[in-house]
Write a protein that holds these residues in place. Structure first.
Motif, PDB file in Angstrom:
ATOM      1  N   GLN A   1       0.797  -1.147  -0.067  1.00  0.00           N
ATOM      2  CA  GLN A   1      -0.101   0.216   0.078  1.00  0.00           C
ATOM      3  C   GLN A   1       0.858   1.261  -0.114  1.00  0.00           C
ATOM      4  O   GLN A   1       0.488   2.311  -0.683  1.00  0.00           O
ATOM      5  CB  GLN A   1      -0.877   0.059   1.216  1.00  0.00           C
ATOM      6  N   LEU A   2       1.937   1.176   0.630  1.00  0.00           N
ATOM      7  CA  LEU A   2       2.844   2.358   0.645  1.00  0.00           C
ATOM      8  C   LEU A   2       3.328   2.706  -0.541  1.00  0.00           C
ATOM      9  O   LEU A   2       3.617   3.759  -1.087  1.00  0.00           O
ATOM     10  CB  LEU A   2       4.174   1.957   1.888  1.00  0.00           C
ATOM     11  N   PHE A   3       4.222   1.478  -1.098  1.00  0.00           N
ATOM     12  CA  PHE A   3       4.960   1.702  -2.510  1.00  0.00           C
ATOM     13  C   PHE A   3       3.885   2.138  -3.720  1.00  0.00           C
ATOM     14  O   PHE A   3       4.425   2.993  -4.425  1.00  0.00           O
ATOM     15  CB  PHE A   3       5.381   0.418  -2.650  1.00  0.00           C
ATOM     16  N   SER A   4       2.664   1.809  -3.634  1.00  0.00           N
ATOM     17  CA  SER A   4       1.725   1.984  -4.249  1.00  0.00           C
ATOM     18  C   SER A   4       0.955   3.674  -4.345  1.00  0.00           C
ATOM     19  O   SER A   4       0.189   3.929  -5.068  1.00  0.00           O
ATOM     20  CB  SER A   4       0.500   1.010  -4.790  1.00  0.00           C
ATOM     21  N   LYS A   5       1.367   4.086  -3.036  1.00  0.00           N
ATOM     22  CA  LYS A   5       0.515   5.368  -2.800  1.00  0.00           C
ATOM     23  C   LYS A   5      -1.038   5.177  -2.624  1.00  0.00           C
ATOM     24  O   LYS A   5      -1.636   6.178  -2.641  1.00  0.00           O
ATOM     25  CB  LYS A   5       1.137   6.534  -3.794  1.00  0.00           C
TER      26      LYS A   5
ATOM     27  N   LYS B   1      -3.064   4.059  -4.692  1.00  0.00           N
ATOM     28  CA  LYS B   1      -3.982   3.813  -5.741  1.00  0.00           C
ATOM     29  C   LYS B   1      -4.517   2.559  -6.078  1.00  0.00           C
ATOM     30  O   LYS B   1      -4.119   1.460  -6.268  1.00  0.00           O
ATOM     31  CB  LYS B   1      -3.015   4.176  -6.890  1.00  0.00           C
ATOM     32  N   ALA B   2      -5.893   2.510  -6.249  1.00  0.00           N
ATOM     33  CA  ALA B   2      -6.713   1.423  -6.239  1.00  0.00           C
ATOM     34  C   ALA B   2      -6.371   0.577  -7.539  1.00  0.00           C
ATOM     35  O   ALA B   2      -6.346  -0.625  -7.458  1.00  0.00           O
ATOM     36  CB  ALA B   2      -8.086   1.582  -6.366  1.00  0.00           C
ATOM     37  N   ASP B   3      -5.886   1.303  -8.643  1.00  0.00           N
ATOM     38  CA  ASP B   3      -5.622   0.550  -9.885  1.00  0.00           C
ATOM     39  C   ASP B   3      -4.171  -0.094  -9.847  1.00  0.00           C
ATOM     40  O   ASP B   3      -3.832  -0.637 -10.980  1.00  0.00           O
ATOM     41  CB  ASP B   3      -5.658   1.325 -11.082  1.00  0.00           C
ATOM     42  N   ASP B   4      -3.588   0.163  -8.980  1.00  0.00           N
ATOM     43  CA  ASP B   4      -2.051  -0.409  -8.660  1.00  0.00           C
ATOM     44  C   ASP B   4      -2.188  -1.828  -8.169  1.00  0.00           C
ATOM     45  O   ASP B   4      -3.012  -2.001  -7.284  1.00  0.00           O
ATOM     46  CB  ASP B   4      -1.046   0.588  -7.786  1.00  0.00           C
ATOM     47  N   TYR B   5      -1.358  -2.721  -8.857  1.00  0.00           N
ATOM     48  CA  TYR B   5      -1.513  -4.030  -8.740  1.00  0.00           C
ATOM     49  C   TYR B   5      -0.985  -4.442  -7.247  1.00  0.00           C
ATOM     50  O   TYR B   5      -1.351  -5.254  -6.487  1.00  0.00           O
ATOM     51  CB  TYR B   5      -0.443  -4.935  -9.354  1.00  0.00           C
ATOM     52  N   ARG B   6      -0.217  -3.415  -6.511  1.00  0.00           N
ATOM     53  CA  ARG B   6       0.252  -3.597  -5.148  1.00  0.00           C
ATOM     54  C   ARG B   6      -0.677  -3.159  -4.223  1.00  0.00           C
ATOM     55  O   ARG B   6      -0.863  -3.838  -3.229  1.00  0.00           O
ATOM     56  CB  ARG B   6       1.573  -2.560  -4.853  1.00  0.00           C
ATOM     57  N   THR B   7      -1.785  -2.292  -4.734  1.00  0.00           N
ATOM     58  CA  THR B   7      -2.818  -2.047  -3.720  1.00  0.00           C
ATOM     59  C   THR B   7      -3.701  -3.172  -3.762  1.00  0.00           C
ATOM     60  O   THR B   7      -4.064  -3.673  -2.581  1.00  0.00           O
ATOM     61  CB  THR B   7      -3.342  -0.737  -4.183  1.00  0.00           C
TER      62      THR B   7
END
Length: 372
Positions: free
Chosen positions: A50-54, A56-62
């Motif tokens: 969640q931190l690395f993706s900031k 963003k809901a469309d980021d695979y890390r989120t």
């Protein structure tokens, strides 16, 4: 010479053979470890993603973070539930030592419940006030949850070391915080954290690869699988290095006692090391988990087996730590087979219920980001 600080043995006999309670302690601890790894490692991994993706809901890390916390919304409760049995069996076998250890750090031990409630509540706040509900945010709640579970791990490692070393009680009674200076404390704690991260990484990679293999959001799930796999690879590398460090910093009498245990102690340790190295090889040889799902499946099974074997070694090391003290006492037994039969029946029913729940989740028709 007897240690005057060790309380007298409880006059009541234990309700079964000693070997049976040792077996039940290890068996139930393994079950607890599977869920605990997802709670501790999964929450930390979700917080990092969640931190690395900031957020963003469309980021695979989120998406990975949401999946892990979707599992942990019920996984945390399973961690608590499965932790009750090994905690009770520890008290049956090591009552004089465990109770003393918790009394010596009483306020910190009581704060464990506070940390647990805050961590659990923060996980739900992420779900209802963060990205899963609003499409963004909630990183702070994830970090609060992760920090709370990390503090709980710190407390458990401290209690384990205190109750295993009655010869140190005189010093620790005046300064309980001195346990943090024990040579094995930080390697032990790091070993638990790295295990949780590696296990959670493989679980999230396994799930994503499984979904991609079914044609569900192939690109997204491939990214998640690769990301989780990389975390599993590098934390396993660190975990193996930390494991060797932990062996080297064990007190010399404990290490010698372990080595002199023959096949009884060396076989589980050797098997655990071979399994860990085998897992590392499988992790290193796969670049795209989606294309090598059978290897991913084998790696997950191997990790479960490694956790089981190393739990045996952990139990044996505690017994060697305590041998000078426990040799002075003899546990009396008065088997209550009726109660044990009831416990066994409920345990089997509980395990079947968990199996059914997992089976239903895996066979769910949910797709996309809600698939977890």
């Amino acid at each position: 010479m007897a240690n005057p600080l060790i309380p007298a043995l409880d006059a009541f006999p234990i309700p079964g053979p000693v070997w049976l309670f040792h077996f039940l302690l290890v068996f139930t601890f393994v079950l607890h470890m599977l869920f605990m790894n997802l709670t501790l490692g999964g929450t930390i991994l979700a917080a990092l993603g969640q931190l690395f993706s900031k957020g963003k809901a469309d980021d695979y890390r989120t998406v990975m973070a949401m999946r892990l916390m979707g599992v942990n919304n019920f996984g945390i409760s399973m961690t608590i539930t499965t932790g009750i049995a090994p905690l009770l069996f520890v008290q049956v076998l090591y009552q004089q030592y465990f109770y003393t250890a918790t009394i010596m750090i009483a306020w910190i031990w009581l704060f464990l419940l506070v940390f647990l409630m805050v961590g659990y509540y923060a996980a739900y706040l992420y779900k209802f006030k963060g990205t899963p509900a609003k499409g963004a945010g909630g990183t702070a709640w994830l970090w609060i949850s992760a920090i709370m579970f990390f503090l709980i791990a710190m407390i458990h490692v401290a209690v384990n070391l205190i109750h295993s070393q009655p010869d140190q009680w005189a010093v620790l009674a005046d300064s309980p915080g001195a346990i943090l200076g024990d040579a094995t404390y930080w390697p032990r704690l790091l070993h638990f954290v790295l295990t949780g991260l590696a296990f959670s990484g493989v679980v999230v990679a396994w799930w994503a690869a499984r979904q991609a293999g079914k044609g569900v959001d192939v690109e997204l799930n491939t990214q998640i699988a690769r990301y989780g796999w990389r975390w599993a690879l590098w934390t396993t590398v660190l975990q193996i290095a930390d494991g060797f460090l932990l062996l080297m910093v064990l007190p010399r009498p404990v290490l010698l006692g372990f080595m002199r245990g023959g096949m009884g102690t060396m076989l589980p340790l050797t098997l655990g090391l071979l399994l860990a190295l085998g897992i590392l090889v499988m992790l290193a040889k796969v670049s795209n988990p989606v294309e090598k799902f059978s290897t991913v499946n084998g790696t997950l099974i191997g990790m479960v087996a490694t956790i089981a074997v190393m739990s045996i070694t952990r139990h044996q090391i505690r017994a060697i730590y305590l041998e000078p003290a426990t040799s002075q006492f003899r546990l009396e037994t008065a088997p209550q087979w009726g109660n044990f039969a009831l416990f066994a029946a409920l345990l089997v029913a509980g395990l079947f219920t968990v199996y059914y729940m997992v089976k239903e989740v895996l066979e769910s028709r949910a797709a996309g980001q809600d698939a977890a």
